[in-house]
Each structure stands twice: as C-alpha cells, then as structure tokens.
Design an enzyme around this catalytic site. Structure first.
Site, mmCIF file in Angstrom:
data_model
loop_
_atom_site.group_PDB
_atom_site.id
_atom_site.type_symbol
_atom_site.label_atom_id
_atom_site.label_comp_id
_atom_site.label_asym_id
_atom_site.label_seq_id
_atom_site.Cartn_x
_atom_site.Cartn_y
_atom_site.Cartn_z
ATOM 1 N N TYR A 157 -17.450 26.991 -43.047
ATOM 2 C CA TYR A 157 -17.801 27.764 -43.435
ATOM 3 C C TYR A 157 -19.012 27.566 -44.445
ATOM 4 O O TYR A 157 -20.108 28.313 -44.336
ATOM 5 C CB TYR A 157 -16.690 28.668 -44.292
ATOM 6 C CG TYR A 157 -17.199 30.028 -44.816
ATOM 7 C CD1 TYR A 157 -17.277 31.271 -43.845
ATOM 8 C CD2 TYR A 157 -17.443 30.318 -46.227
ATOM 9 C CE1 TYR A 157 -17.666 32.455 -44.420
ATOM 10 C CE2 TYR A 157 -17.861 31.829 -46.669
ATOM 11 C CZ TYR A 157 -17.872 32.609 -45.868
ATOM 12 O OH TYR A 157 -18.263 33.953 -46.279
ATOM 13 N N LYS A 161 -22.992 28.997 -44.556
ATOM 14 C CA LYS A 161 -23.653 29.691 -45.363
ATOM 15 C C LYS A 161 -24.704 28.914 -46.180
ATOM 16 O O LYS A 161 -25.559 29.732 -46.457
ATOM 17 C CB LYS A 161 -22.522 30.092 -46.474
ATOM 18 C CG LYS A 161 -21.473 31.332 -46.025
ATOM 19 C CD LYS A 161 -22.082 32.494 -45.184
ATOM 20 C CE LYS A 161 -21.213 33.329 -44.642
ATOM 21 N NZ LYS A 161 -22.113 34.757 -44.287
#
Length: 252
Positions: A157, A161
């Site tokens: 993740y 990002k």
C-alpha cells in the site's frame, strides 16, 4: 471575490471515482453542497443511484457512470463523451495489508492495478479531457499518510501511495502551463466500509490511536473541507502539494 465565493463550486462539474461509498461518497456530496454538478463513477450501479438521489435532493445534477477504473480503455471512452469536467477526484483504491513475506503477485497486481495503474491512466485521461477543452481544472489524487511514511504490513500500500505522490508532483509540473492544478489529499485511517475490519482488532486500533496525536480515528467528514478547498478558487495557487489530514501521524 468574497471568501465564501472563492470556496464556491457553482457552475462547476466534478467527476469522482469510487463515489458509491465511503470517502468518495462524502466528497461527491460535499462538492454538490458547494454548488457543483456531479458525475459519479464506480462499479456498482445501486450504490451510485443512492448517492445520486442524495445529490439531486440538494438541487444539483448527478450523472451515473458505471465503470471499473482498472479498465482504462473503458474509462477513457466514457470520459471522452462527458461534457466539460472542471474537477476530477481520483479516489478509487484498495488495500491488502499483510506482512511482506505473505504478499503474492496477485496482491501486488490488485493493489498496484487500482491504486497506481488505474489512477495514473485516469489522471492521464482527465488531463487530456481538460487540455482539449481548455479547462483550467483541478485534479485531486487520493493519497494517504502512507504516501509519506512507512508501516509494517503495508509495504504494498505504501509503495502505491508513494507512487501517487510522485505522479502528482510530476503532473503538476507538466500541466501547470495549462492552468491545471494537481494535488493530493493524505488521510490517516478513516472509518469506512474498507477499514471497518481493521478496527475490530483492538491491538490495531490502539496502535493507530498511539500514532494519531489528536487521539481519534478519522471520519469521512474530516476530508471534505480539503476536497472543496482543492477543487475551488480558494486554492488557485496550490499545485503539486499534499494536504495532510493525519491527526499529526507524520509529524512524529
């Protein structure tokens, strides 16, 4: 312009991906409350119809665009047919938190496919949409505090990002001469259907609260002020920036 006029979205049209639930739904409704008409995009028509009903009750227009953003060609084809979009909130995303030792190629493809690949090509499509119509618009990429820090069990993740942050900065340079602004919103953990399972683990909730200096988990309403700000003339000199809404997580 008065202060309130600078925050108004009257006369604007906004497209929000992942608009059926959670953060996307809250931002779409906030844009409508600020005066914009909406195009609502997600995979689930029933969710979009419910949000559209809330928006029309506010006296604004809401168009439904059923689309899986990972199908970049379909998204581009549908976006090309839309009347001018002034505001694009690039919000769709997922997470599969697990230790690096357990991350599979399928996990990688799923998370990066939505959070980075789909977001990249959606931003590309809407950049062309605004360029071709000479719209000095605003693109808001939904990032995360995890685009500025790291965390155990979130390597994948975080990678997606951090990629969004790099995309945003580069796009702001490339599109600035066209008057198109590109920024990110970077929330901490927000209570949504996607994060609900995390908070059922008391150890995880205690960990999150120990990092959030303001001492509470975020709510979707915590994000709408930043979204309206970045969409409006109030932020007319803001591009390539990240708005941190993390309760002080990244300050420590």
């Amino acid at each position: 312009m008065s202060v309130l006029d600078r925050f108004s979205l009257a006369g604007k049209r906004a497209l929000v991906t992942g608009a059926g639930r959670g953060i996307g739904r809250a931002i779409a409704i906030a844009f409508a409350e600020a005066g914009a008409d909406l195009v609502l995009c997600s995979r689930t028509e029933a969710d979009l119809e419910a949000v559209a009903a809330d928006i029309t009750a506010l006296g604004r227009k809401a168009e439904i665009m059923v689309c899986d953003v990972t199908d970049s060609a379909d998204f581009e084809a549908k976006a090309q047919d839309l009347p001018g979009i002034d505001i694009f909130c690039n919000n769709a995303g997922i997470n599969r938190p697990k230790p690096i030792f357990d991350v599979t190629p399928d996990d990688y493809d799923a998370v990066m496919g939505i959070n980075l690949r789909a977001a990249f090509f959606a931003a590309r499509t809407m950049s062309m949409h605004m360029r071709d119509r000479k719209i000095k618009g605003s693109i808001i990429n939904m990032s995360s505090q995890m685009g500025h820090t790291g965390a155990a069990n979130r390597t994948l993740y975080c990678a997606s990002k951090w990629g969004i942050e790099g995309l945003t900065k580069s796009l702001s340079i490339e599109l600035g001469k066209l008057g198109i602004r590109v920024n990110t919103i970077c929330p901490t953990f927000i209570e949504t259907p996607m994060t609900e399972p995390y908070f059922k683990d008391p150890n995880f909730k205690d960990y999150a609260l120990s990092k959030i200096q303001l001492g509470r988990i975020g709510q979707v309403d915590d994000l709408i002020g930043a979204a309206v700000y970045l969409a409006s003339e109030a932020s007319s000199l803001v591009t390539g920036s990240a708005v941190m809404i993390d309760g002080g997580w990244t300050a420590s």
